[in-house]
Each structure stands twice: as C-alpha cells, then as structure tokens.
Design a protein around this motif. Structure first.
Motif, PDB file in Angstrom:
ATOM      1  N   SER A 182      39.587  40.457  41.431  1.00 29.05           N
ATOM      2  CA  SER A 182      38.233  40.360  40.896  1.00 29.05           C
ATOM      3  C   SER A 182      38.180  40.789  39.433  1.00 29.05           C
ATOM      4  O   SER A 182      37.498  40.159  38.622  1.00 29.05           O
ATOM      5  N   PHE A 183      38.889  41.856  39.063  1.00 27.17           N
ATOM      6  CA  PHE A 183      38.831  42.324  37.676  1.00 27.17           C
ATOM      7  C   PHE A 183      39.373  41.250  36.728  1.00 27.17           C
ATOM      8  O   PHE A 183      38.881  41.089  35.598  1.00 27.17           O
ATOM      9  N   TYR A 184      40.379  40.510  37.169  1.00 22.98           N
ATOM     10  CA  TYR A 184      40.999  39.495  36.313  1.00 22.98           C
ATOM     11  C   TYR A 184      40.032  38.343  36.070  1.00 22.98           C
ATOM     12  O   TYR A 184      39.804  37.923  34.933  1.00 22.98           O
ATOM     13  N   ARG A 185      39.429  37.862  37.132  1.00 24.27           N
ATOM     14  CA  ARG A 185      38.541  36.712  37.003  1.00 24.27           C
ATOM     15  C   ARG A 185      37.272  37.063  36.226  1.00 24.27           C
ATOM     16  O   ARG A 185      36.775  36.257  35.431  1.00 24.27           O
ATOM     17  N   ASN A 191      33.785  37.201  30.970  1.00 26.95           N
ATOM     18  CA  ASN A 191      32.911  38.094  30.196  1.00 26.95           C
ATOM     19  C   ASN A 191      33.629  38.558  28.940  1.00 26.95           C
ATOM     20  O   ASN A 191      34.784  38.986  28.994  1.00 26.95           O
ATOM     21  N   ARG A 192      32.926  38.492  27.852  1.00 28.19           N
ATOM     22  CA  ARG A 192      33.497  39.014  26.608  1.00 28.19           C
ATOM     23  C   ARG A 192      33.316  40.533  26.562  1.00 28.19           C
ATOM     24  O   ARG A 192      32.357  41.072  27.105  1.00 28.19           O
ATOM     25  N   VAL A 207      44.998  39.412  30.799  1.00 29.52           N
ATOM     26  CA  VAL A 207      43.974  40.462  30.805  1.00 29.52           C
ATOM     27  C   VAL A 207      44.687  41.802  30.694  1.00 29.52           C
ATOM     28  O   VAL A 207      45.706  42.026  31.375  1.00 29.52           O
ATOM     29  N   VAL A 208      44.192  42.667  29.823  1.00 21.95           N
ATOM     30  CA  VAL A 208      44.762  44.010  29.687  1.00 21.95           C
ATOM     31  C   VAL A 208      43.670  45.037  29.956  1.00 21.95           C
ATOM     32  O   VAL A 208      42.475  44.723  29.935  1.00 21.95           O
TER      33      VAL A 208
END
Length: 1138
Positions: free
Chosen positions: A775-778, A783-784, A828-829
């Motif tokens: 979920s965090f990745y997607r 979202n910017r 994503v970091v």
C-alpha cells in the motif's frame, strides 16, 4: 450535531460528495476577524496562558514542514537515487506504453485463445449430434452392459448410506489410476472420461443407461481435441437427462454432506440451454394449501429461482382472492444473486389463507410481462403457477392477454398429495405452449422445476444451425477445483426423426462446455510493465468484471456465479458509468479522467488522474479495458547485454548479483525480492527468505539468456539490486540514523527489490515484499510529497510496554526523474520514524523553544504567554492526523497507544468539527466480496428443515392413515432417512464445511480523505458551556493535517462520532428495493429463440394420480421401523424426458 453515517439500507452514495448538499459548515467563529485581546482565556487555573494566535501556530507548522523535509532530503535519498539512475543510463532503456496498441494486442490474444476453444467446442457438438443420431435406443439395456468410470464411486464407497442404496446396482465401474496435473490442480487420467450422475437420479434407469451408451463415443473426440490443443482444460458434456461426462477423468469432489450437484443447474448449462427469460412465478396461498404443501411450494419456488441466470428477469407473487408481490419488487427484476436472495427470504413469509383465485394471479402475471417501461430480457416470456389444484380454467384471461399468438408460455405445477382434478391445470399448460408438472413430495422438486428448460429449448433446436452459436458465461467457481473460470457453451440438438417424413425432433440433448481459467487469460495481459497502479480489466454485457485486480472474492460458492459489477469493483462516478456503457455497447474509446481510488489496505482514498482505453474482444460478449496513470506512460527495461556477453556463465556471476546474497545484508541492508515468476522452474514460497534461497540456487544453474526465464523480470531485478546498493553506498552507510531517531531507511523499486537498512530493521519489516502489492508503494506513486502511514492500531503495544523503539511510522515518497522529456517514477524511498522519539520532537517543534536543549519558557502570573504543545499539554491538544483521518502523532503521552486509530475514536468531537468544516470529505462504498461468520441455522433454506407432525387424533384415525397427508409424510420420512441433511443440519459436518465457517456477505466501507479546504484558520466548536477553540492547517508537501485544540472540559462535547470501520450490512447491503428502481445499464445476448412456427406443442405434460394404498403404507411403515434399506428404485426419482 453530527451528521450520522449512512446506514446500510440507505441509498447508494453519490460519487465523492463530502456531505449532503446545502448544509452550511459548522464554522461558528473565524478568529481571523477578532483582535487578539478578545481571545478567550485558557482553562481555569492557567490564567496566565491564552490560546495560541494564528501566526504562532503557522510558525509551528513551518517548523514541522522543515524538519520533515530535512530528514527526508538527508536520509530518504530521493534526490541521490535520481542521480544514480542518470549515472547508470547505459544500463537500461526507456520504453513506452502505447495504450491503444497494448489493448488491441491483448484483446487479439484473448480472442485467439478463446477461438481455439470455440473450434474444439464445435467439433464436440457436431460429434455428439452424429453419435446420438446413429445410436439405436435399447429398451432392454442392462446395467451390466455399460462400463464407465463413475466419478463418485470412491466417495460413495466411504458413505454407508449411499452404499446401501447402490447395493443392488450391477453397473460395471472402472478402476483408474491418476497422475497429478498442475494445470488442472488435480489428479487426472487422460485415457478416459468420468461420469457424474445426480444423487436423485437412478443410475439403472433405461434413459440413463442409453445416455451412457451413446456418450461413450465422445471419449475419442475429447482426446483428439487435447492432442490439437494441449492447453485445453475441462471438456464437459452436460446432458438434459442430468448425466455429466467430462474429460479428463478425475474423482468427483464430493462434499461432506449430500451431493446436490446437477449439471442442469450450473450457470453455464442454463445459459447454453435456452434464450433469456422473463418469468413471473405465482403461488397459490389459499386456505386449502396445507402446511406441508405450502412448505413444498416455498422450496419449489426457491429451486425454480436457481434455474435463472443474470440474463433473465423475474418476479414472484402470491395469490388467493387477490395477487400481490411477495417482496418489495413491484416489477420484473434481474435474476442476479442478490435479487434472488431477496425473493427466497420473502417466500418464506407466505401464509395460506382465503380462497383460490386463479384469475387474480394470472392477470397480475400478464400485467407484469406487458410492462415495457422497465429493463427486461425481451425474449422468452412465461408464467409458472404453483397450486394444490382448482376448478377454474380462466379461459377468459388467456383470451384477453395471450391468444391467439400465445407469446407467453404457461407452466403449471400441482404440488402435494391431493385428490383434486388436475385436468384444468393440464389444460392451462397445453393451451399456452407450456407444460404440466406434478410435485407430490420433496423428491420431485429439483427435477420438475428444471425440466421446463427442455420446452424453452424447442425453438432453438428447430432453428438449427442459426442457433448453434457459442456463448461465454459470467465468471464462476469451477466445481472440480480449477478456481475461477469462464465457460464457452454450445447447445447440442437431437437430430433424429421417428421415420421418413416425420416431424423433426425438437429435444435439446444437452450443452457442451469448455472451461477457460481466468489465470490463463491474465497471462496474456502485460506483466509488470504497466507499473504498480496500471492494470487491465474486462467486462461482459451485464457490466460484470471478467478481469480486474479487485476481483478477489473472499469466499466462493460453486452454485452461484461470481458477479462483481465494474462500478462496484471501483469507486463509482459519472465518467466510469459512461465508460462502462460504451464498453457494453462494444465501442472503442479513450478518456483521461480524475477519479477516486481506494488504497490497497482499504483505509485511504486518493484523488488521481487515470487514462482509460477500451476495445471490444471480437467474437465474444466481452470488452477489454486498460487503465494507466500518466506517470506510467514510460517504464525502464534493463539492458545488461554488455555484462551478458562478458559472462556466459550462470546469472550468479553477473555484476551486482552478489548484493542479493544474504552474506551482504549486514553491510548493504536486507533485500526482499518480489515473489514473481522469474523462471519456470523457480519454486514459489510464501516465506521470502526461502523464496530468495530458491532463487539464488536456481541462478547458479541458469544462464543470462536462458529461454526458461522471463528476461525482462530477471534483468530488471539485477539492475535494481545494483541501483539500490549504490544508494546504500552513497547515502545510508555513512549516516547515523539515531541522530534523527530513525528506525530504518528503505527503497523499493518497480523491478521487485525492497532494500531495508540496517539489516536488523528487517526483523520488524511487515510490508509486502511485492512492491506492487504494498500500500505504501502504490500511494506514494499517486501522491506528491511525503506520505505518512502510521501502523495499524491493532499492532501497537501500550506506551509503558514499548521497548527498544520497535514501533515506527512509515514516511515514503516517489522518486521521479526525466530523461529526454520522458518522465518516470521507478522507485519509492522512505524512512521509518521512531514513534516515541518523534512524539517528543513533535512537542518541541510545536512549542516556544527553538530546540530540545533550550530551557522551557517560564510564565508567571503577571506575564502574558501563549500556550504551546509542550508546556501546556494538560490544557492543549496537539496532533498530526493523516489524510485518512488516522492519528499519526500527539503531544498526549496517553494517546501513543492510539496512534494509527481513526481520530474519531480518540477525539470524536474534534474529528466531527474537522469534517463539518470541510477539512475532510467522506466516501461510502459497498464490498460485495466480503466473508462473514455463518448465521445460526434456521428454517429459511431452500429445503425444508422439518416435516408435518400428525396429532394423536390423526394417528388414531384409520382414515388419516390412508390419506394423502400420511402418504406424503411417509415419502418425506423415507427420503429423509437417506438424505437427512435435507431436513436438518449436521453440526459436525457443518463445522468442517468451509461454507459453514463463513459465507459471502456485503460490507459497507467508509473512508475519509482531505476535503477542499486547504487554508489555515481557527474556529470554535460550539458545545454549550464547554465550547472549544481549535486551529487546523495542512502541512505542505505531506499528507498531514496539523491540529491544535483546547482539551474538552465536559462530557457534552462527546455528542457525535464518525465511523470509519467496516460494518456488516443486513441482507444485501444497500437497499435492493431502491436499487432496482435505478437499474444499471446492461445488454442481453444479441440472439433470441423463443418462437418457431413448426413447434409441436402437443407434448405438454400428463399427470398420473398415485392414490395411496393402505397395504403399501403399512409396508412402508414397517420398513421404516425395521430400518431396512429401501430399494434404489423406490428412492431415486427416475430421469424424465419431454
């Protein structure tokens, strides 16, 4: 007052409306308009302090923004990772997703896959008609003459009840050996077919034996089809007699309870055996209907409903002197699963009273069928009447509504044991192109409520080749364990004639079907090139999804199709309604829309841009769509050709592969690899450590250009391994995470790598190793800025039990860069914040201190001071809430164990004020794929759970013993002796049954997301004598809302509470009675065969009265008392043909 959450019975919420129109926000006072001297003082006892002024709180907000941005710039590594990608530009190419070309290619591939199945279907149907035409009927055929593999033989050997029934059987059953086949997820035998015969059909009847005899020849055709197309799955012939012959052979998956499988009730058979139907069921509930007969009628109606599919429309009414609908449905409605459930529940409430009035019932039914202002099938029209008998023929009604064209067929059912003259019922059916049936007992229900399909099949048979068109079904659960499938169907006709010049036979022999697993269709769609939020979907003419990432039924019932509407698979809005309509119409199109999407964990809503492209799949009823975010227009493809040319050894010798080895984790961080199908021989595992081990072992043997591996996936994985290792080398390794109270730093990539640093942090890493399923990745891609995600509150320990800083808050951001004008987001970091340490830091940043070591400012009685979040935490509540309304940080130590909870559970009054002032909007939707705990057993099932119990007076009356009621009772007792599960649930079996453990249900979900207000302002929450001041402000470049409020002083402020958790809805979620008034757009099959001028309607049913005999009854009673097993012919209902 709070705006109450919409109940399950409320209307479907409008697309994205934050609250009812016309209601003003509850903003009672903007302190921006007040001079500072008018600011009310804080709580008593803190007279020297006042509520912070607006500019003060804005200053705190800027400090928080700067701190977050600083940490992410130093430790997140987004900027550094951009530079690493640019530095390694020679190791990859940028490819483009061209939506129209992609969707056309996939549609063509699916069309080709299904076309091969269609050819196999046609060969089977032609062969079946040829074999049956050449077959000579044998009146004297014997069981020992037939040899076949009985798919239920092994299961029946373990069932003493069935074994007793079949003790006298002489059928020769083959004993086969089976081998495990991964394609079928089953053990199969490719040399033979298997036969399944319903439990309530006598295997030794002449009809069944002749059916087994001629269908044996299909074995060679099945085998030849497989030789031509080895990818074929189940090939099935479902006979109108109830016999199922399928290939390859495999043992039947018999349930623990009685096996009620009958191929004629499967969704694919129903769709293939007749054209769509408009059906009105009318039930006689006059006082003459006894308790037992009424039970039979209720069960018969429920069984009749199960013969209808989503292409059909139906209504059910009861009648005596007057007719009225049994449910809230006042007109024909689609016969989908939810509507049929409403009917079945309503039917149980029917009560017998009054006198019989056939005229009222039939007039109501004809009026229903003549209503052209509603959606309906517009093909076969029929009336099904269930009654215990009557004298009236209502000829005047038929003359008025149905003659001379007879466009409506009438089927009549005489239910129960009685001595009424059935001639009027026979006449009604014969005079209106229908059929007359008798249902004397429960054993006759299933067969006699489905044989009307043979009558409806007559026009199809007479139409000949014109009607031989392949249809594809909805998605449903395969009864033999393949999972979700669709089936291609083709009717098989009887081509025999009684003699030269005789009329053509008009019987349908059955339906031929070939299954296609959804997973086989999914393999034809783009794999991982569309990014985490891109996907392919397909829908049918009903708008139901065939493919969709959200098609994930939690529980499946093989007796019902899996029907998830496209607008329920996604969050509904006007744009999607138009896209759905265009797809159903078979059009092509492309549209970019702004829409709402639900996060993978179903806690958040994001407003995003999406590109929809769609085309029809030719030669099918399906349409294919592609959804692509703008940032997924381009993707990376690793180009390791230089390394591959240098290294002709195993992949493990490639540069950067060493950073996948566990021996490197201590210095380079722990690596999780996405469990993808990199190579055919790679053993899958749910344990990522074991999967990585399997992967490494295989790479020791596989060369970089191996044909057994997916080079795109494999090379991108190696590329991202090296890319993320350079991030460790350039950024993470030299930083002291403890300085900024960080538990971990991490990076995840499209290539399938998730690297967590330091290695010990991987012990507490609970995110999905597949980035596309995290979920965090997607959400970070959509979202910017920085996306905060607190842990789920169930996973938290209480504050006093927190040790070693083990609870963290995830903060992530997408890595975006451009190459040659092409924008990519390949990774994503993020960081993982230490909850306790950052809670303390939060207090300082929202205080009058500039840093943590500075002494706190003292405020004496003569000094005017503003409250802050650190010194005045007993009077001032300061919180960070994320865009879903979940608590992230608080200055209240006792709230640390509530981090991750919906804020209404922490401070209901304040959350309600934020919602009412448009800081948050609400979205409600329904999940039709949920699983719920079983309901207590009741008497509302499709089969009765009890029987009529005679009184003592009845037992002493000799006349009663020779009555129809006594005979019917004994029939049911005998049937129940064998099939006891039809009458009562077996608790032991129920516990072991997955269907008993949980069942499908509807769940209402409510999510919150940021509303249109993006300003910073103060307001007062009016709560009588304990009003509260609060300030709210969005933190820029984050998904956080900074809120400062006075703490509540009295309980009156706890008036309202917003709900966010899932709620199980009664019945079927949103009020079905309301929803059917606004039916969604659909189209039925484009072919209809409901009339043929040459149809012979003379065969319309003949009832045979079976007067009970006192001698027979006494014998049956003795048989029951002695417990002797009754003979099979006494208990099996013989197969009947029209």
């Amino acid at each position: 007052m709070a705006v109450p959450a919409r109940t399950c019975g409320a209307r479907r919420p409008g697309p994205g409306a934050p609250r009812p129109a016309g209601r003003p926000p509850r903003l009672l006072l903007l302190l921006l308009l007040l001079p500072p001297l008018l600011l009310p003082p804080a709580a008593p006892g803190a007279a020297a302090y006042s509520f912070p002024q607006l500019h003060t709180m804005q200053h705190w907000a800027r400090r928080l923004e700067q701190e977050i941005d600083g940490v992410m710039r130093i430790f997140g590594g987004a900027q550094q990772l951009r530079e690493i990608y640019r530095d390694n530009r020679n190791l990859f190419a940028v490819q483009e997703n061209e939506p129209r070309a992609l969707v056309e290619k996939v549609a063509g591939d699916i069309e080709g896959l299904l076309a091969r199945k269609v050819q196999a279907l046609k060969r089977l149907a032609d062969a079946a008609e040829t074999f049956q035409k050449a077959h000579r009927w044998q009146d004297n055929i014997k069981e020992e003459d037939i040899v076949y593999y009985d798919a239920k033989a092994d299961a029946e050997l373990d069932d003493p009840e069935v074994e007793d029934l079949e003790r006298g059987s002489k059928v020769s059953t083959l004993k086969l050996d089976f081998v495990e086949d991964a394609n079928f997820k089953n053990k199969v035998n490719y040399s033979y077919t298997a036969v399944q015969i319903p439990t309530d059909i006598y295997k030794g009847s002449t009809v069944i034996l002749n059916e087994l005899n001629w269908t044996e020849a299909l074995e060679s055709v099945f085998a030849e089809n497989r030789r031509r197309d080895p990818t074929l799955l189940w090939q099935v012939f479902g006979s109108a007699t109830g016999v199922t012959r399928y290939y390859p052979a495999t043992p039947w998956r018999a349930p623990k309870k009685i096996d009620l499988y009958d191929v004629r009730r499967r969704p694919w058979y129903i769709q293939g055996a007749s054209s769509p139907k408009d059906m009105v069921i009318i039930v006689d509930v006059s006082g003459s209907v006894s308790g037992l007969t009424l039970k039979l009628m209720k069960t018969s109606v429920c069984e009749m409903l199960d013969t209808l599919s989503d292409d059909d429309y139906v209504n059910v009414a009861s009648f005596n002197e007057k007719a009225q609908p049994v449910s809230c449905f006042t007109h024909l409605v689609q016969a989908n699963v939810r509507n049929k459930k409403v009917f079945k529940e309503a039917v149980q409430g029917m009560v017998a009273k009054g006198t019989t009035g056939y005229k009222a019932g039939f007039e109501y039914a004809f009026d229903q069928l003549q209503n052209s202002n509603i959606s309906r099938a517009n093909c076969n029209k029929m009336i099904m009447m269930f009654t215990d008998g009557g004298e009236d023929r209502v000829q005047d009604v038929f003359e008025k509504y149905n003659w001379p064209n007879r466009t409506v067929r009438v089927f009549t059912f005489s239910v129960g044991q009685h001595n009424y003259d059935v001639t009027p019922l026979q006449w009604m059916a014969c005079a209106n192109k229908g059929y007359y049936f008798e249902i004397p007992s429960i054993g006759a229900i299933r067969i006699n409520t489905q044989e009307y399909l043979d009558v409806l099949g007559r026009p199809m048979v007479l139409a000949g080749k014109e009607a031989k068109q392949v249809q594809w079904t909805n998605v449903y659960e395969d009864a033999l364990g393949l999972g979700l499938v669709v089936t291609g169907t083709l009717p098989v006709f009887n081509l025999t004639q009684d003699g030269p010049g005789e009329k053509k036979n008009q019987l349908i022999l059955g339906v031929m079907g070939i299954d296609v697993a959804l997973n086989d269709i999914k393999r034809l769609t783009p794999n991982y090139t569309l990014g985490a939020n891109g996907y392919v979907f397909a829908i049918d003419l009903n708008g139901y999804v065939l493919l969709h990432p959200n098609l994930r039924p939690q529980t499946t019932n093989f007796r019902e199709p899996v029907t998830l509407d496209f607008l329920d698979a996604e969050l509904e809005d006007e744009n999607k309604e138009e896209i759905r309509r265009s797809m159903i119409d078979g059009s092509r199109g492309h549209r970019q829309i702004r829409t709402l999407v639900k996060s993978l964990d179903e806690r958040y809503i994001d407003e995003v841009m999406r590109n929809y492209t769609w085309v029809p799949i030719r030669s099918t009823n399906y349409s294919l769509g592609l959804v692509l975010p703008p940032y997924s227009t381009f993707y990376l493809q690793a180009n390791l050709s230089d390394q591959i040319l240098q290294v002709k050894l195993p992949i493990s010798k490639l540069k950067d592969f060493e950073f996948l080895l566990p021996s490197s984790f201590e210095s380079e961080g722990h690596v999780f690899i996405a469990p993808r199908e990199y190579c055919k021989d790679l053993n899958a595992s749910d344990n990522n450590t074991e999967f990585l081990k399997n992967f490494i072992e295989l790479m020791e043997k596989v060369t970089p250009d191996s044909k057994q591996c997916n080079n795109f996936l494999l090379h991108n994985l190696i590329l991202d391994t090296g890319i993320t290792q350079q991030l460790v080398e350039r950024v993470w390794r030299d930083q002291d995470l403890n300085t900024y109270s960080l538990l971990a730093v991490f990076a995840a990539t499209d290539g399938g790598i998730t690297r967590v640093f330091p290695n010990k942090a991987a012990e507490d890493w609970t995110e999905n190793p597949e980035p596309f399923n995290a979920s965090f990745y997607r959400r970070s891609l959509d979202n910017r800025g920085y996306v905060f995600r607190p842990p789920h509150q169930e996973a938290l320990l209480r504050p006093l039990e927190l040790e070693n800083d083990t609870v963290g808050i995830l903060v992530s951001t997408a890595v975006e860069f451009s190459l040659g004008g092409r924008t990519l987001r390949p990774a994503v970091v993020g960081v993982k914040l230490d909850l306790e340490a950052w809670a303390e830091k939060f207090k300082v940043l929202a205080s009058n201190r500039t840093h943590q070591d500075q002494p706190q400012k003292q405020c004496g009685p003569s000094t005017h001071c503003e409250m802050d979040c650190e010194v005045n935490n007993e009077d001032l509540l300061c919180v960070l809430i994320d865009d879903g309304g979940f608590l992230v940080l608080s200055n209240q130590n006792h709230q640390w164990d509530q981090v991750g909870r919906f804020f209404s559970e922490v401070d209901a009054n304040l959350m309600l004020a934020l919602y009412n002032n448009s800081f948050y909007a609400r979205k409600e939707s329904f999940d039709y794929q949920a699983a719920c705990a079983p309901q207590p057993p009741g008497n509302l099932g499709a089969a009765p759970r009890g029987v009529f119990v005679p009184t003592v007076a009845d037992l002493l009356n000799l006349a009663w013993w020779s009555s129809a009621a006594a005979w019917s009772l004994f029939q049911q007792l005998l049937y129940g002796l064998v099939y006891h599960s039809w009458f009562q649930a077996d608790p032991a079996e129920a516990e072991g049954s997955p269907e008993a453990r949980e069942s499908s249900c509807v769940v209402k979900q409510t999510q919150y997301y940021f509303g249109p207000v993006n300003a910073s302002y103060n307001a007062i929450i009016d709560c009588g004598n304990c009003s509260r001041l609060f300030h709210a402000q969005r933190l820029s470049n984050t998904n956080l809302l900074f809120v400062v409020a006075e703490k509540p002083l009295c309980s009156q402020c706890e008036a309202g509470r917003l709900l966010q958790k899932e709620t199980h809805c009664p019945a079927d979620g949103p009020e079905q009675c309301e929803l059917v008034q606004r039916p969604r757009y659909r189209r039925g099959p484009h072919i209809c065969f409901d009339y043929n001028a040459t149809e012979d309607t003379s065969d319309c049913g003949r009832g045979a009265s079976f007067p009970p005999s006192l001698g027979v009854l006494v014998s049956l009673q003795l048989l029951l008392l002695l417990g002797l097993p009754p003979g099979p012919q006494a208990l099996h209902v013989p197969a009947r043909r029209l």
